[in-house]
Write a protein that holds these residues in place. Structure first.
Motif, short mmCIF file in Angstrom:
data_model
loop_
_atom_site.label_atom_id
_atom_site.label_comp_id
_atom_site.label_asym_id
_atom_site.label_seq_id
_atom_site.Cartn_x
_atom_site.Cartn_y
_atom_site.Cartn_z
N ASP A 190 -21.95 35.01 25.97
CA ASP A 190 -21.47 36.35 25.59
C ASP A 190 -20.12 36.30 24.88
OD1 ASP A 190 -23.69 37.54 26.62
OD2 ASP A 190 -22.81 37.92 28.59
N TYR A 191 -19.52 35.12 24.82
CA TYR A 191 -18.16 35.03 24.29
C TYR A 191 -18.09 34.44 22.88
CZ TYR A 191 -16.18 36.48 28.69
OH TYR A 191 -15.84 37.22 29.79
N ALA A 192 -17.24 35.03 22.07
CA ALA A 192 -16.91 34.49 20.76
C ALA A 192 -15.44 34.83 20.54
CB ALA A 192 -17.77 35.10 19.68
N ILE A 193 -14.56 33.95 21.02
CA ILE A 193 -13.13 34.25 21.02
C ILE A 193 -12.48 33.64 19.77
CG2 ILE A 193 -10.95 33.90 22.26
CD1 ILE A 193 -12.56 34.25 24.82
N ASP A 194 -11.90 34.52 18.98
CA ASP A 194 -11.28 34.09 17.73
C ASP A 194 -10.05 33.24 18.02
OD1 ASP A 194 -13.10 35.74 16.42
OD2 ASP A 194 -11.73 37.45 16.45
N LEU A 195 -9.85 32.21 17.20
CA LEU A 195 -8.65 31.41 17.33
C LEU A 195 -7.51 32.00 16.51
CD1 LEU A 195 -10.19 27.83 17.13
CD2 LEU A 195 -9.39 29.05 19.16
N VAL A 196 -7.88 32.68 15.41
CA VAL A 196 -6.89 33.27 14.53
C VAL A 196 -7.09 34.78 14.53
CG1 VAL A 196 -6.21 33.47 12.11
CG2 VAL A 196 -6.72 31.24 13.05
N ALA B 185 -12.47 29.38 13.75
CA ALA B 185 -13.71 29.52 14.52
C ALA B 185 -13.58 30.61 15.59
CB ALA B 185 -14.05 28.19 15.20
N SER B 186 -14.72 31.04 16.12
CA SER B 186 -14.74 31.83 17.35
C SER B 186 -15.46 30.97 18.38
CB SER B 186 -15.52 33.12 17.14
OG SER B 186 -14.95 33.86 16.09
N LEU B 187 -14.84 30.81 19.53
CA LEU B 187 -15.37 29.87 20.51
C LEU B 187 -15.98 30.57 21.71
CD1 LEU B 187 -12.47 27.22 20.62
CD2 LEU B 187 -14.44 27.31 19.10
N ASN B 188 -17.01 29.94 22.29
CA ASN B 188 -17.50 30.45 23.57
C ASN B 188 -16.58 29.90 24.67
OD1 ASN B 188 -18.40 27.83 24.25
ND2 ASN B 188 -20.44 28.22 23.42
N LEU B 189 -16.81 30.31 25.91
CA LEU B 189 -15.86 29.95 26.98
C LEU B 189 -15.75 28.44 27.15
CD1 LEU B 189 -16.52 32.54 29.83
CD2 LEU B 189 -14.54 32.40 28.32
N SER C 82 -16.00 43.99 24.16
CA SER C 82 -17.46 43.79 24.20
C SER C 82 -18.18 44.66 23.17
CB SER C 82 -17.99 44.08 25.60
OG SER C 82 -17.70 45.41 25.96
N MET C 83 -17.55 45.73 22.72
CA MET C 83 -18.15 46.54 21.66
C MET C 83 -18.37 45.72 20.40
SD MET C 83 -18.75 49.42 22.86
CE MET C 83 -19.15 50.38 21.38
N HIS C 84 -17.61 44.66 20.25
CA HIS C 84 -17.75 43.79 19.08
C HIS C 84 -18.51 42.53 19.40
CE1 HIS C 84 -14.28 46.40 18.77
NE2 HIS C 84 -14.64 46.51 17.51
N LYS C 85 -19.12 42.51 20.61
CA LYS C 85 -19.95 41.38 21.06
C LYS C 85 -19.19 40.08 21.05
CE LYS C 85 -23.92 43.94 19.97
NZ LYS C 85 -24.96 44.37 20.85
N GLY D 245 -17.73 38.16 16.30
CA GLY D 245 -16.49 37.44 16.04
C GLY D 245 -16.31 36.98 14.61
N LEU D 246 -15.05 36.63 14.31
CA LEU D 246 -14.71 36.20 12.95
C LEU D 246 -15.42 34.92 12.55
CD1 LEU D 246 -10.85 36.82 13.04
CD2 LEU D 246 -12.63 38.30 12.08
N GLY D 247 -15.84 34.13 13.53
CA GLY D 247 -16.54 32.88 13.26
C GLY D 247 -17.86 33.09 12.53
#
Lengths: 210, 449
Positions: free
Chosen positions: B70-76, B44-48, B348-351, B229-231
């Motif tokens: 604004d966040y989508a943080i990849d876990l992998v 997944a990609s997670l928000n904060l 942020s270029m990748h949102k 993000g990858l999610g």
């Protein structure tokens, strides 16, 4: 040449309120009494021409049933320019559900999203449970557009989409909007890579894939 | 939930979602469940809020990081290699209509204490400090050999046999220095260790060709990345499945895999309900991963561990020409390890984060009992780290093929830098479930002309 703009429109509302029927009427001017839930359509498109000849093309996303168990993905709301939240005028519970979806939109979608609340099945007014006054009052309080439709008879269907088209901010340069694959925020240039492009045609890879 | 399904899929990671989408298109009746209230499982990609809920329960994200949404943080940490198998699946299933991609700006490799760009053009290759002048000529001959290779034309073989000869033999034939071998094997063939050198040269040849053709496709790096993000990848395949009639239930725990007296799959119990299906697919976490075997049944085993550190930065990585996104490979030999250390950074270029924030993930295969220390050489390249979320993930692999019990388990996301092994797993599970190879057919265009 007339200007053309493209927007992503998402449908929301409880199962069986007639979301897909509404779109089928708008896009193909058809109605099917025994329509099962939507299969096979990623999204449909339909263009509305305004009085000044501006063309507004809607890329209409259906929920594909993912709303049933509260499993719509964030991707569904992503970059939506407008939403039609549908309830069934013969089911007061469906208006309650519509309120939930509107709260969800206000939380997840872009703050500038244009939302229309739509009371469907207006042809069944004999069994009406939701009064026009009640729905209209709620829509006014929340700053939403409102209308009643009958996907079965066609009444009010094109009106509500035309009204949305008029309310959308037609400010982006037409060349950037028209034909863009994803409803990016108005004015945003599409700068991605196109996977369908063959490796041999290098050089123009920043162009859109229309 | 009282209906019967062809397949129940547990977990909405990318592997499961691709399978779910492909099976639905094939006409199977699919029920797809996830215990989490978000899509993506381990991929997944997670928000904060979700990120803090996962790593720091009870702690609020700092307000200075900006808006949650604004966040989508990849876990992998993985990128899509442009000419790889995932790209083919994305194109063939047409889920590209839900996605937008951007290039990863550059690929870098660590050597002798500094990082250098992996050349993406002949011009960059000539200027690159990675090789001396004579070595560049030898490397040029080596690449010409690989590019000219035709199986059916012995004149292109220069006396070598890719199937019988080892990669060591090929390197020696062209007289390549150990440093160049490191560069080719790790920064281009993307091997995590040096085991490939003593094996048949064919797989290494194929990996180098994949790398160079991916590099040639969009120009800057061999990688592309989905905006937001990858999610987005599992979500897009889940939508494909739903459009073809798949039923989705998030936030739905799976409490028991119900089997009959022969151990064959019957259904999945969630609370007091049991849903029946002919087959079940799921990620290892739904089949007892990390737990003592329940009812005496061990379905997955641990096969190594990966350590990953998600690092939030307020600047691009030093020495990368302020690139908005990079991959950096630290070959194992350079830091006296057995496995490479990878850094994958997006911005942020990748949102995937607020502006002026950069998200880098440093990862490697765990070799000692102090995994965080093992990634130190990677962390040191990042400059000041605003915040860091470290996890050690066991890699699980199923113990049986599922053909006798109709239980098909996918593998954990490994330490490789792209999704090729994920697609291999999809192909493998598909073959076990359907009984034939996965053949991609172009989907009929409905909706959009």
């Amino acid at each position: 040449m007339s200007k053309q703009f493209q927007f992503k429109l998402v449908l929301l509302g409880e199962s069986a309120v007639g979301k897909s029927s509404l779109v089928l009427r708008f896009v193909k001017d058809q109605f099917d009494d025994y329509r099962e839930s939507t299969i096979g359509a990623a999204f449909l498109t339909q263009t509305v021409t305004l009085e000044d000849q501006t063309m507004v093309k809607f890329e209409i996303w259906d929920t594909a049933g993912q709303e049933r168990y509260k499993s719509l993905a964030p991707m569904y709301y992503r970059n939506a320019n407008c939403a039609v939240v549908v309830y069934d005028i013969t089911q007061s519970a469906s208006l309650e559900k519509a309120r939930t979806w509107i709260r969800e939109l206000q939380r997840q979608a872009d703050p500038s999203i244009v939302i229309a609340l739509c009371g469907n099945k207006a042809d069944l007014s004999a069994r009406r449970q939701v009064t026009q006054e009640e729905a209209k009052k709620y829509a006014e309080e929340e700053g939403l557009m409102w209308g009643e439709t009958s996907a079965k008879s066609g009444e009010g269907v094109s009106d509500i989409f035309t009204a949305i088209a008029k309310k959308l901010p037609l400010t982006a340069a037409p060349s950037q909007r028209a034909g863009g694959t994803r409803g990016a925020a108005p004015g945003a240039a599409r700068a991605g890579v196109d996977l369908n492009k063959q490796p041999s045609t290098q050089g123009s890879n920043e162009a859109c894939n229309c | 939930m009282d209906e019967e399904y062809d397949v129940i899929v547990l977990g909405t990671g990318l592997t499961e979602c691709i399978l779910s989408g492909l099976l639905s298109v094939e006409g199977k009746k699919v029920l797809h469940m996830d215990r989490n209230d978000y899509y993506g499982g381990e991929s997944a990609s997670l928000n904060l809020t979700q990120l803090y809920r996962k790593f720091r329960p009870g702690q609020e994200p700092p307000t200075e990081l900006g808006r949650d949404r604004d966040y989508a943080i990849d876990l992998v940490p993985k990128f899509i290699i442009a000419s790889g198998e995932l790209t083919k699946i994305l194109v063939h299933t047409n889920v590209t209509r839900y996605l937008e991609f951007k290039q990863i700006a550059g690929s870098f490799v660590y050597r002798d204490g500094r990082i250098s760009k992996v050349p993406s053009t002949e011009m960059e290759a000539v200027k690159s400090p990675l090789m001396g002048l004579f070595e560049k000529r030898r490397a040029k001959k080596f690449f010409e050999f690989l590019q000219g290779w035709r199986d059916e034309d012995p004149a292109t073989h220069q006396g070598l046999d890719l199937d019988r000869d080892s990669m060591k033999t090929v390197y020696e034939k062209f007289g390549l220095e150990p440093g160049t071998q490191d560069f080719i094997g790790h920064a281009m063939a993307l091997y995590l260790d040096d085991d490939y050198i003593s094996k048949s040269a064919r797989p290494a040849y194929e990996r180098i060709v994949l790398y160079t053709s991916s590099m040639a496709r969009y120009g800057k790096s061999p990688y592309i990345y989905p905006l937001y993000g990858l999610g987005e990848l599992p979500q897009s395949f889940a939508r494909l499945s739903a459009i073809y009639g798949g039923t989705y239930m998030l936030d739905k725990p799976s409490d028991e895999i119900v089997t009959d007296s022969d151990g064959k799959f019957v259904g999945v119990r969630s609370g007091s309900e049991t849903v029946k299906a002919k087959q079940v697919i799921g990620d290892p976490s739904y089949f007892g991963a990390g737990k003592e075997a329940e009812g005496g049944k061990i379905r997955v085993v641990e096969d190594g561990k990966v350590v990953r550190a998600i690092c939030i930065l307020k600047h691009p990585i030093p020495g990368t020409d302020d690139s908005d996104s990079v991959q950096i490979i630290i070959p194992q030999n350079q830091v006296n390890r057995r496995n490479d250390i990878y850094i994958a950074m997006v911005s942020s270029m990748h949102k995937v984060c607020a502006s002026d924030i950069y998200v880098a993930i440093v990862s490697t295969i765990v070799e000692t009992d102090r995994p965080e220390q093992e990634i130190a050489p990677g962390l040191q390249l990042l400059g000041p780290i605003y915040d860091k979320f470290v996890s050690v993930s066991p890699l699980y692999t199923p113990v049986s093929t599922g053909q006798t019990d109709n239980i098909f388990i996918t593998r954990s996301y490994d330490a490789t830098s792209h999704f090729e092994t994920v697609v291999e797993d999809v192909q493998d599970v598909w073959k076990r479930i359907v009984g034939k190879d996965l053949v991609l057919k172009k989907r009929d265009e409905e909706g959009e002309p």
